[in-house]
Design an enzyme around this catalytic site. Structure first.
Site, PDB file in Angstrom:
ATOM      1  N   HIS A 159       0.834  -1.199   0.000  1.00 11.63           N
ATOM      2  CA  HIS A 159       0.000   0.000   0.000  1.00 11.63           C
ATOM      3  C   HIS A 159       0.873   1.254   0.000  1.00 11.63           C
ATOM      4  O   HIS A 159       2.083   1.192   0.200  1.00 11.63           O
ATOM      5  CB  HIS A 159      -0.922   0.029   1.227  1.00 11.63           C
ATOM      6  CG  HIS A 159      -2.114  -0.865   1.113  1.00 11.63           C
ATOM      7  ND1 HIS A 159      -2.065  -2.199   1.448  1.00 11.63           N
ATOM      8  CD2 HIS A 159      -3.389  -0.623   0.697  1.00 11.63           C
ATOM      9  CE1 HIS A 159      -3.254  -2.748   1.245  1.00 11.63           C
ATOM     10  NE2 HIS A 159      -4.076  -1.816   0.790  1.00 11.63           N
ATOM     11  N   LYS A 163      -0.546   4.733   4.643  1.00 10.30           N
ATOM     12  CA  LYS A 163      -1.379   3.760   5.378  1.00 10.30           C
ATOM     13  C   LYS A 163      -0.769   3.512   6.756  1.00 10.30           C
ATOM     14  O   LYS A 163       0.435   3.288   6.871  1.00 10.30           O
ATOM     15  CB  LYS A 163      -1.506   2.455   4.594  1.00 10.30           C
ATOM     16  CG  LYS A 163      -2.498   1.478   5.228  1.00 10.30           C
ATOM     17  CD  LYS A 163      -2.872   0.369   4.270  1.00 10.30           C
ATOM     18  CE  LYS A 163      -3.843  -0.622   4.907  1.00 10.30           C
ATOM     19  NZ  LYS A 163      -5.119   0.027   5.301  1.00 10.30           N
TER      20      LYS A 163
END
Length: 273
Positions: A159, A163
């Site tokens: 990600h 995040k």
């Protein structure tokens, strides 16, 4: 709930996901954008939600309080942080509002609070609202039943740099799907980190690896590796709109539900396959 359309409120309206959710709500037939929310003190409070999302004027001003908009929505869509979501959950439970929860990172107590609230209100709670990811989860159950006892299973996820939780909620959902198919408890068979002299791989475990870099929207791979061959099942997201559309679709699906805890597989009727 409102007879003609499902009216949704978007929490965290100014965030990356919030803006996509506003766009999706404005575009989906049968859905009306009833409210948009930001934290108290945000410079975005009072701005037009549609303009904030780059979708043109919507006639819905961003507010900082659910109380101020309690008569304007039927379902709250929340992709924020666990502490904020749980506060919103208490409000929705008190006022009989449905919820679509895409927030990840809940501890056991937070998950229990969601289960408790679902006895009184309808909730769709999922780690990932992408149609593709939920098909992936179904495929993992099937693959695990055939190959799981004979292979080494690893889950790799990547990600963007912003995040804040790891492994991702989707990676954990993948692990749960595999473990459940093998009649195992993920808490007892998961390996979340490897460093130093780890020794040989322990049979029957499910390994997790995490990447955080750049602007990666979301990539997840489950590997079933044997000697001489391996199967990899991968999902790659290129736009947050896939999650936003799934979340708004879930809100629409909740229209006639009074209470209960559901996930995206219920929305897509994948559990019948």
């Amino acid at each position: 709930m409102h007879d003609a359309q499902i009216r949704v409120a978007i929490a965290g309206a100014g965030g990356r996901m919030g803006r996509q959710l506003i766009q999706a709500a404005l575009q989906m037939e049968g859905v009306a954008l009833g409210a948009a929310l930001e934290r108290e003190g945000s410079s975005l409070v009072g701005s037009d939600a549609g303009e904030l999302a780059g979708a043109g004027k919507a006639g819905v001003a961003v507010q900082s309080s659910l109380t101020a908009v309690k008569d304007d929505f039927d379902v709250l869509i929340d992709f924020t942080r666990p502490e904020g979501t749980l506060n919103h959950l208490a409000f929705c439970r008190e006022h009989g509002k449905g919820m679509v929860i895409g927030t990840t990172g809940f501890d056991d107590a937070g998950k229990q609070a969601i289960r408790d609230a679902a006895q009184e209100i309808a909730i769709v709670f999922a780690a990932n609202f992408s149609v593709g990811v939920n098909v992936l989860l179904k495929l993992l159950e099937k693959a695990a039943k055939v190959m799981g006892d004979y292979t080494d299973i690893e889950i790799i996820e990547a990600h963007h740099r912003h995040k804040v939780d790891a492994p991702s909620g989707t990676a954990l959902a993948m692990g749960e799907a595999i473990a459940g198919a093998l009649n195992k408890d993920l808490k007892e068979c998961a390996v979340y980190s490897r460093e130093g002299h780890t020794g040989e791989r322990v049979p029957g475990t499910i390994g997790f690896a995490t990447v955080r870099a750049g602007d990666i929207v979301g990539e997840h791979t489950a590997m079933f590796a044997d000697i001489g061959e391996r199967i990899e099942i991968t999902h790659k997201a290129s736009s947050r709109m896939t999650f936003a559309n799934g979340a708004v679709r879930s809100a629409l699906w909740l229209k006639d539900k009074k209470n209960g805890l559901f996930d995206m597989r219920d929305v897509l009727d994948l559990n019948s396959l």
